[in-house]
Design an enzyme around this catalytic site. Sequence first.
Site, PDB file in Angstrom:
ATOM      1  N   ARG A 250     -12.239   3.840  40.111  1.00  0.00           N
ATOM      2  CA  ARG A 250     -11.477   3.519  41.309  1.00  0.00           C
ATOM      3  C   ARG A 250     -12.358   2.670  42.214  1.00  0.00           C
ATOM      4  O   ARG A 250     -13.577   2.846  42.257  1.00  0.00           O
ATOM      5  CB  ARG A 250     -11.048   4.797  42.053  1.00  0.00           C
ATOM      6  N   GLU A 279      -6.582  -2.494  46.942  1.00  0.00           N
ATOM      7  CA  GLU A 279      -5.722  -3.246  46.023  1.00  0.00           C
ATOM      8  C   GLU A 279      -4.329  -3.459  46.623  1.00  0.00           C
ATOM      9  O   GLU A 279      -3.801  -2.577  47.296  1.00  0.00           O
ATOM     10  CB  GLU A 279      -5.613  -2.478  44.697  1.00  0.00           C
ATOM     11  N   HIS A 297      -6.566  -4.456  37.905  1.00  0.00           N
ATOM     12  CA  HIS A 297      -6.332  -3.045  37.600  1.00  0.00           C
ATOM     13  C   HIS A 297      -5.420  -2.900  36.370  1.00  0.00           C
ATOM     14  O   HIS A 297      -4.330  -2.321  36.434  1.00  0.00           O
ATOM     15  CB  HIS A 297      -5.717  -2.311  38.800  1.00  0.00           C
TER      16      HIS A 297
END
Length: 331
Positions: A250, A279, A297
């Site tokens: 993360r 993000e 991602h």
Amino acid sequence: MTNTTGTDPHSSAHPAPPEPGVLQLGPLHPVLEEALASEFSALRLPEDPAEQDRFLARHAEQVRVAVGSGRTGVGTDLMRRLPRLEAVVHFGVGYDGTDAAEAAARGIVMSNTPDVLTDAVADTALALYLDVLRRFSAADRYVRDGLWESAGNFPLSRHASGRRVGVLGLGRIGRAVATRLEALGCEIHYHNRRPATGSGYAYHGSAAELAAAVEVLVVAVPGGPDSAGTVDAGVLAALGPEGFLVNVARGSVVDEPALVAALQEGRLGGAGLDVFADEPRVPAALRELDTVVLLPHVGSATVETRREMAELALRNLRSYLADGTLVTPVA
């Protein structure tokens, strides 16, 4: 004959069963969304805050189970506004979008989708590792921009095989990453909260100690408040100007401003990143650096993996509504 009972003679003798009280949070995989709508008549939380207030005023008392992704979970405020919430089903292995501490305090159970995405994320880590060391993406840009013809050969890159690699978080994904790197003849080191039984890899007592012992650090720890900022300026300094960072965990695990500064100032050799702190916003400074490989991602973003994740999330939801158990509960 005249109906004297005041009821519809064509209606069923038995009332319709109550709705299961399922709430969808944000966009999910089409297979999962379709089942939530058709099988569970799920409510869907609006994205607009003002609409959310009106929605919750009307429906909050109905919600027993919330279904979201790793990032779109049940945060502190939302959880407190759902008084009858019993379970949170996550589409994803991470669950940092949910206030896990508040859930535990209230006895709210949670599930995620482990194992089914392990290989896809480990493959992504390996791809980032190879790319940032060998600079394949940068070389691709070099060719596309016509520089091979105009400026000559592309600069030399770093050897990928036989490196000392640290895995921060030797869980399912970390172990799969280590196995792949072993095939490249790499020497594996790791850090967990406690040594992993039977791993055979070199254990280090802290993230900084691990970084100091290796040439590449692969981050594979779960997200959430417990791991936030684990890879800080001190860890990056321990990696040093010849070191590389790969993050498939993360964005919150890495101190992003410290990472940007280390890369800009040449105090870190490069980074391969699939995740970011805010993000989908990625710092412009990172986008401008040719020593960084950036992915949006996509660690688990394969057709096969996402479908398996959707099916596992559905199995958790069906199981909970049937008998109150979860197939893959979060411990």
